[in-house]
Write a protein that holds these residues in place. Sequence first.
Motif, PDB file in Angstrom:
ATOM      1  N   UNK A  24      67.271  70.935  16.213  1.00 24.43           N
ATOM      2  CA  UNK A  24      68.120  70.040  16.995  1.00 24.43           C
ATOM      3  C   UNK A  24      67.330  69.415  18.133  1.00 24.43           C
ATOM      4  N   UNK A  25      66.375  70.176  18.663  1.00 21.36           N
ATOM      5  CA  UNK A  25      65.673  69.720  19.869  1.00 21.36           C
ATOM      6  C   UNK A  25      64.176  69.547  19.673  1.00 21.36           C
ATOM      7  N   UNK A  26      63.667  70.031  18.536  1.00 17.75           N
ATOM      8  CA  UNK A  26      62.213  70.036  18.357  1.00 17.75           C
ATOM      9  C   UNK A  26      61.852  69.688  16.916  1.00 17.75           C
ATOM     10  N   UNK A  27      60.613  69.245  16.742  1.00 18.79           N
ATOM     11  CA  UNK A  27      60.118  68.926  15.403  1.00 18.79           C
ATOM     12  C   UNK A  27      59.734  70.216  14.681  1.00 18.79           C
ATOM     13  N   UNK A  28      59.300  70.063  13.433  1.00 19.47           N
ATOM     14  CA  UNK A  28      58.916  71.241  12.640  1.00 19.47           C
ATOM     15  C   UNK A  28      57.835  72.056  13.314  1.00 19.47           C
ATOM     16  N   UNK A  29      56.968  71.379  14.035  1.00 22.23           N
ATOM     17  CA  UNK A  29      55.865  72.099  14.686  1.00 22.23           C
ATOM     18  C   UNK A  29      56.327  72.808  15.953  1.00 22.23           C
ATOM     19  N   UNK A  30      57.615  72.678  16.282  1.00 21.57           N
ATOM     20  CA  UNK A  30      58.148  73.394  17.438  1.00 21.57           C
ATOM     21  C   UNK A  30      58.030  72.615  18.735  1.00 21.57           C
ATOM     22  N   UNK A  31      57.508  71.377  18.648  1.00 18.72           N
ATOM     23  CA  UNK A  31      57.373  70.571  19.874  1.00 18.72           C
ATOM     24  C   UNK A  31      58.675  69.830  20.151  1.00 18.72           C
ATOM     25  N   UNK A  32      59.115  69.868  21.410  1.00 20.59           N
ATOM     26  CA  UNK A  32      60.333  69.134  21.779  1.00 20.59           C
ATOM     27  C   UNK A  32      60.187  67.662  21.398  1.00 20.59           C
ATOM     28  N   UNK A  33      61.267  67.064  20.920  1.00 16.27           N
ATOM     29  CA  UNK A  33      61.233  65.622  20.681  1.00 16.27           C
ATOM     30  C   UNK A  33      60.975  64.930  22.019  1.00 16.27           C
ATOM     31  N   UNK A  34      60.020  63.979  22.040  1.00 13.89           N
ATOM     32  CA  UNK A  34      59.700  63.344  23.331  1.00 13.89           C
ATOM     33  C   UNK A  34      60.877  62.559  23.908  1.00 13.89           C
ATOM     34  N   UNK A  35      61.785  62.128  23.042  1.00  6.56           N
ATOM     35  CA  UNK A  35      62.921  61.348  23.566  1.00  6.56           C
ATOM     36  C   UNK A  35      64.171  62.210  23.778  1.00  6.56           C
ATOM     37  N   UNK A  36      63.991  63.532  23.920  1.00  7.34           N
ATOM     38  CA  UNK A  36      65.157  64.384  24.225  1.00  7.34           C
ATOM     39  C   UNK A  36      65.929  63.887  25.453  1.00  7.34           C
ATOM     40  N   UNK A  37      65.256  63.446  26.517  1.00  9.52           N
ATOM     41  CA  UNK A  37      66.038  62.938  27.658  1.00  9.52           C
ATOM     42  C   UNK A  37      66.980  61.803  27.256  1.00  9.52           C
ATOM     43  N   UNK A  38      66.479  60.845  26.448  1.00 10.14           N
ATOM     44  CA  UNK A  38      67.326  59.719  26.030  1.00 10.14           C
ATOM     45  C   UNK A  38      68.438  60.200  25.086  1.00 10.14           C
ATOM     46  N   UNK A  39      68.087  61.123  24.174  1.00 11.96           N
ATOM     47  CA  UNK A  39      69.056  61.577  23.172  1.00 11.96           C
ATOM     48  C   UNK A  39      70.292  62.165  23.858  1.00 11.96           C
ATOM     49  N   UNK A  40      70.053  63.005  24.877  1.00 17.11           N
ATOM     50  CA  UNK A  40      71.212  63.666  25.474  1.00 17.11           C
ATOM     51  C   UNK A  40      71.784  62.881  26.648  1.00 17.11           C
ATOM     52  N   UNK A  41      70.979  61.951  27.184  1.00 14.82           N
ATOM     53  CA  UNK A  41      71.572  60.988  28.126  1.00 14.82           C
ATOM     54  C   UNK A  41      72.605  60.159  27.355  1.00 14.82           C
ATOM     55  N   UNK A  42      72.275  59.802  26.120  1.00 18.43           N
ATOM     56  CA  UNK A  42      73.198  59.001  25.308  1.00 18.43           C
ATOM     57  C   UNK A  42      74.506  59.765  25.095  1.00 18.43           C
ATOM     58  N   UNK A  43      74.380  61.031  24.734  1.00 12.97           N
ATOM     59  CA  UNK A  43      75.586  61.852  24.528  1.00 12.97           C
ATOM     60  C   UNK A  43      76.437  61.851  25.809  1.00 12.97           C
ATOM     61  N   UNK A  44      75.768  62.048  26.938  1.00 16.64           N
ATOM     62  CA  UNK A  44      76.478  62.138  28.220  1.00 16.64           C
ATOM     63  C   UNK A  44      77.098  60.796  28.602  1.00 16.64           C
ATOM     64  N   UNK A  45      76.369  59.725  28.307  1.00 13.13           N
ATOM     65  CA  UNK A  45      76.858  58.392  28.637  1.00 13.13           C
ATOM     66  C   UNK A  45      78.099  58.051  27.789  1.00 13.13           C
ATOM     67  N   UNK A  46      78.066  58.409  26.511  1.00 15.84           N
ATOM     68  CA  UNK A  46      79.242  58.147  25.665  1.00 15.84           C
ATOM     69  C   UNK A  46      80.449  58.911  26.222  1.00 15.84           C
ATOM     70  N   UNK A  47      80.206  60.115  26.738  1.00 20.10           N
ATOM     71  CA  UNK A  47      81.309  60.876  27.351  1.00 20.10           C
ATOM     72  C   UNK A  47      81.920  60.092  28.505  1.00 20.10           C
ATOM     73  N   UNK A  48      81.070  59.490  29.321  1.00 16.18           N
ATOM     74  CA  UNK A  48      81.622  58.745  30.466  1.00 16.18           C
ATOM     75  C   UNK A  48      82.318  57.470  30.002  1.00 16.18           C
TER      76      UNK A  48
END
Length: 479
Positions: free
Chosen positions: A97-121
């Motif tokens: 959900x948060x990282x690629x197969x290699x275990x590295x966080x997706x670099x755009x995690x801030x945007x991904x969950x900002x989007x979720x939060x923004x849709x809530x507002x």
Amino acid sequence: MIRVLSVTPEAVPLVKTGGLADVAGALPAALAAHEIEMRLLMPGYPAVMQALSDEAETVARLPDCFGGSARLLAARHDRLSLLVVDAPHLFDRGAGLYASDSGKDWPDNPERFAALSWVASEIASGLLQDWRPDIVHGHDWQAGLAPYYIAQSEAAGRVRSVLTIHNIAFQGLAPASKLGALHLRKADFTPEGFEYWGQISALKAGLIYADRLTTVSPSYAEELTTPEFGMGLDGVLRQRAAALCGILNGIDRRVWSPETDPHIRPYKTPRGKAANKDALQQEFGLPMADGPLCAVISRLTDQKGLDLLLDAMPALLERDGQLVVLGTGEAALEGAFRRAAEKHANIAVHIGYDEPLSHRIMAGADAILVPSRFEPCGLTQLYGLRYGALPLVALTGGLADTVIPATPATLARVPVATGVQFHPVSAQALANALGKLCDLYARPKLWLKLQRNAMAHPVGWDQSAAAYAALYRDMLNPS
Ligand code: ADP
């Protein structure tokens, strides 16, 4: 009827990496009895999109959603009423959900969950014509920006917000260069706002801007305001202490009830454990013994304090006690427990993650050991209570709030204790507690009474749901 939009990156039975998913998935049904309608807002990960039936309906279009266009879908799944952000550029990818197969966080995690939060507002501001929440309830850093966006929107002052901290270790940090991309005002990039040592912290935004804050036990709520547990945010939490409260998690009684558990020989009273204990000893090749059969079911990490157990083991072994360990994690701990099992006939270890086995262990064990250094809520001790496996726990977080420790007072005339607690979290204190456990076990009538107490202790969602319902009502009509 109070309408609540729960903003969550995970929910059982759709996607789960931690306890947050259990809470988000269990609350809607538990709250229905309290005249609260809860809908879940979630990212449209592949696993979520696949689970949606053909009846999923597009209820809004979001042409400019953090780098691409998105749709908002409404659907029912299991007992959940879902709103799903279908934004392929953000959520349609394999692996975690948060990282690629290699275990590295997706670099755009801030945007991904900002989007979720923004849709809530946006939903709080009236995006849906027929449904607008009274309260937006976010979970962890992934929903941390929702209270901030709401505070900037036309919903400000009309829709209330609450953020629940499940894990303070994840703070949703992003470089300051993302201010624009995340639609954040530079003026709020200050220590009083969402700035955290030169970075943006989504979690801190939530801690500052939400009307209320909760975490998953009353003791952990207090601990979070101390430097030892607050992971750098204790100052903010001290500042907001009046808005912070702890509400315990419950367990899913459809899955964890000894009366109906398909993985065990079902039982209604502690006496029914005997057949399960025999079976467990056989399964692990353990001999009969005079002392209690203790169990650990856990991630093998520093948090869980199991290195202390290795040091304290002589206190159990010299009383002919036994230990079964089911767990996986740090190689050093796995190796140490394996070696201990090779050395002692009374120790057995299964390295791996095995859900059915965890049920058999709960049913067969006399006691469950949880010597955690910190534990926001903890589930294993709750299963232990339910299954009459008396919890021996460290005095911290949710462990402190859910186990009634054996003391002269709680063992007097009508014993009310449900387990054993120790403090400080040291090998010596744990060894003493194991000795105490063996003393109690050597008094069969008393032990049976404690097991009865444990099995009768309420651990389902009813009480927690009532506490959340009371919180929501108080948010709308402060007393
Ligand atoms: P945490 O979320 O910190 O790991 P909890 O006690 O809140 O701790 O939840 C852990 C959950 O995972 C419990 O349901 C526990 O039974 C389960 N669990 C942990 N390790 C294993 C394992 N090796 N096999 C099966 N279940 C496990």
